[in-house]
Design an enzyme around this catalytic site. Structure first.
Site, PDB file in Angstrom:
ATOM      1  CB  SER B  41     -26.046  73.410 -90.712  1.00 39.21           C
ATOM      2  OG  SER B  41     -24.657  73.213 -90.654  1.00 39.21           O
ATOM      3  CD  GLU B  62     -15.366  72.969 -85.548  1.00 37.17           C
ATOM      4  OE1 GLU B  62     -14.595  72.500 -84.683  1.00 37.17           O
ATOM      5  OE2 GLU B  62     -16.400  72.379 -85.914  1.00 37.17           O
ATOM      6  CG  PHE B  87     -19.296  75.370 -83.305  1.00 40.78           C
ATOM      7  CD1 PHE B  87     -19.355  75.479 -81.921  1.00 40.78           C
ATOM      8  CD2 PHE B  87     -20.409  74.900 -83.974  1.00 40.78           C
ATOM      9  CE1 PHE B  87     -20.494  75.101 -81.220  1.00 40.78           C
ATOM     10  CE2 PHE B  87     -21.545  74.525 -83.291  1.00 40.78           C
ATOM     11  CZ  PHE B  87     -21.598  74.625 -81.901  1.00 40.78           C
ATOM     12  NE  ARG B 171     -30.032  77.675 -88.511  1.00 38.40           N
ATOM     13  CZ  ARG B 171     -30.042  76.368 -88.750  1.00 38.40           C
ATOM     14  NH1 ARG B 171     -31.173  75.699 -88.778  1.00 38.40           N
ATOM     15  NH2 ARG B 171     -28.924  75.717 -88.942  1.00 38.40           N
TER      16      ARG B 171
END
Lengths: 273, 319
Positions: B41, B62, B87, B171
């Site tokens: 991703s 994370e 995140f 995106r």
């Protein structure tokens, strides 16, 4: 430096720490007394660090993740020449470089700013990974409190360190069995640490965290397993060296009164001379 | 969808990000990428294939990811820490504060698929608070590029900037707004269209919509200035003051809650030194309903037509 000399140095550091807490009217004296032997052995026997070149790329890294015991680190750094000894008297004072948690921007010798718990080990994993990427021999050490191991971020880092085969990383757990409000066993009892760390793929040493020869041996390259990060479970006492503080949860950040201060100082003098 | 998007001309800015990152990494062996299982991703598969040792995947973790980034920087590396923006900035906010901002480490935080790019996945996956969170911190410039060319330029800037930063990437497809060879300047707005009646300020995927709105306004006899404000902190206060004094009204447009984002940052300058009427378009302090990013932007009054309508309404408040 032999164990006898380390004992003298550690005693001197304890007394200076206690004096600074008394004079500042604040500090985390219990956890400082438990971690001072570990810091002393690292800074006076193991770490390759130089106050004249505090950012030397080849230096060893020490991260004090239990940042609330910054004063202990400050006194050790002063003893090692990273700051003037008399600057310790500025601890917590207005505009002092020595605030309640270590700050690398203020003070050479501090590697990363800690304070919130569970931050030091992930950063130390990154340091050790950087050395591996460049095939360098410098090592990374990180000291956490045993209560601090309740932070989930540490277990994220424990997974990654094993996965990355960081045998240049040493985690030292200051296992004094007490956290701020209660005993670990009454809160989230993580002990024993050994089987948990071993299950995550770490090499584990269990030692007396106030025995200088045991500390020096455990943190040295004499112990360890190639390809595995190392954890030293240092069994310590909160408030070590001071009878009425030792293993007493009340002394997490309590400040001694005048008579307690005199008694504590006398006890430390007795054991350190 | 009201915006006249022509799919063939739209670009995913992640491609520009990884393209530039790979180019820079080929020349600088200290550049590393850190991710949280987000190799795909974050579009880092090419980076991984070219520099396998320098793609550091910490797994779904994370907090550790950002801490590891800070440690790598301490060890002389130039880490680009890449993860889905919600995140990265939400889960690891304290690490960003303590390990990056406060410790002043050279960590490049790259929030992928920011804003409402994960539209249909729901508000857990939206990152419409990150301007507010990160711009509240010292030492971490906040940058939201508007197209692939500005994205590449911002990545090149970040690689040589001595310090941390937060690149907020999307995106959602956007057309080219800049030209090849564009150079990013921190804290500088780009004048994309001049005008004298009102100023429209936007960044990220909203810059494109705002430019279309300005064209619609021209057809309605309104001369709108358009400023691209990729740099939310530091912000170009001079450009804002000039816009206030020369056009007398400012409309901001962002893929972010109106609480604490670009509009707030602009308003802080306006209220301090050049009070003029303002309208702040964005997500109006709610968790978004189900929809694609473009549908949600339309729903929240940020179609080009709605932006133009808001600008016309704003003109009525000019003194």
């Amino acid at each position: 430096m032999d164990s006898q000399e380390l004992r003298f140095v550690a005693s001197r550091i304890r007394r200076r720490d206690l004096q600074a807490v008394f004079e500042a009217g604040a500090g985390h004296v219990g956890g400082e007394m438990s971690v001072i032997d570990i810091l002393t052995c690292l800074y006076f026997n193991e770490l390759s660090v130089d106050p004249a070149a505090p950012l030397d790329p080849e230096r060893d890294r020490l991260v004090l993740s239990k940042g609330h015991t910054a004063l202990a680190l400050y006194v050790v750094l002063a003893e090692r020449g990273f700051l003037p000894r008399d600057e310790i008297s500025t601890f917590l004072k207005h505009r002092s470089r020595l605030n309640g948690h270590p700050n690398r921007v203020y003070l050479p010798g501090v590697e990363t700013n800690t304070g919130p718990l569970g931050h030091g080990l992930p950063v130390a994993v990154g340091m050790a990974k950087a050395a591996k990427l460049d095939d360098r021999s410098w090592r990374t050490f990180v000291i956490v409190g045993d209560g601090e191991m309740q932070e989930g971020s540490n277990w994220e880092a424990i997974m990654a360190a094993a996965q990355f085969r960081l045998d240049n990383l040493t985690l030292i757990i200051d296992h004094n069995r007490l956290q701020q409000g209660a005993r670990l066993s009454e809160t989230n009892d993580l002990a024993p640490f050994r089987p948990k760390l071993e299950a995550f793929g770490w090499h584990v040493e269990d030692i007396d965290g106030h025995d200088h020869s045991q500390i020096c041996h455990a943190v040295s390259t004499a112990t360890g397993t190639p390809g595995k990060p190392k954890c030293v479970v240092a069994n310590t006492n909160k408030g070590h060296g001071i009878s009425f503080m030792s293993d007493n949860v009340a002394w997490h950040h309590k400040v001694p009164d005048e008579s307690q201060y005199r008694q504590a100082m006398a006890e430390l003098m007795e054991t350190g001379e | 969808m009201n915006a006249p998007f022509e799919t063939a001309r739209l670009h995913d800015c992640r491609d520009a990000f990884v393209g530039m990152l790979e180019e820079l990494a080929a020349a600088n062996r200290d550049i590393v990428a850190v991710c949280n299982d987000s190799v795909g991703s974050s579009k880092l598969t090419g980076f991984r294939d070219r520099f396998p040792d320098r793609l550091i995947n910490v797994g779904i973790a994370e907090q550790n990811m950002v801490g590891v980034g800070a440690g790598l920087a301490n060890g002389g590396k130039v880490p680009f820490v890449c993860a889905a923006a919600p995140f990265l900035t939400g889960r690891a906010l304290e690490q960003i504060k303590a390990d990056v901002a406060y410790s002043q480490t050279n960590v490049k935080l790259v929030g992928i698929s920011s804003g409402m790019a994960y539209g249909e996945l729901g508000a857990t996956h939206h990152s419409i608070e990150d301007f507010a969170w990160i711009r509240a911190l010292p030492n971490v410039p906040v940058i939201a590029p508007a197209d692939r060319l500005e994205t590449a330029a911002a990545v090149a800037w970040a690689a040589v900037h001595d310090g941390g930063c937060f690149l907020r990437l999307s995106r959602v497809g956007v057309p080219d707004l800049f030209t090849e060879g564009h150079v990013f300047e921190l804290g500088k707005a780009n004048l994309l269209r001049d005008g004298g009646d009102v100023t429209l300020i936007a960044n990220g995927v909203l810059t494109h919509r705002t430019l279309i709105a300005a064209a619609r306004l021209a057809a309605r006899g309104v001369s709108a200035r358009v400023l691209n404000m990729a740099s939310v902190r530091p912000i170009d206060a001079d450009a804002i003051r000039a816009a206030a004094s020369e056009t007398g009204a400012i409309l901001t447009c962002e893929e972010h809650t109106i609480f604490g984002g670009l509009g707030s940052a602009v308003a802080e300058v306006v209220v301090d030194s050049c009070p003029v009427p303002m309208t702040r378009l964005g997500v109006p302090g709610v968790f978004a309903h189900t929809g694609s990013a473009n549908q949600l932007l339309d729903d929240f009054g940020m179609s080009p037509e709605a932006i133009a309508d808001s600008a016309v309404a704003l003109l009525g408040r000019k003194v």
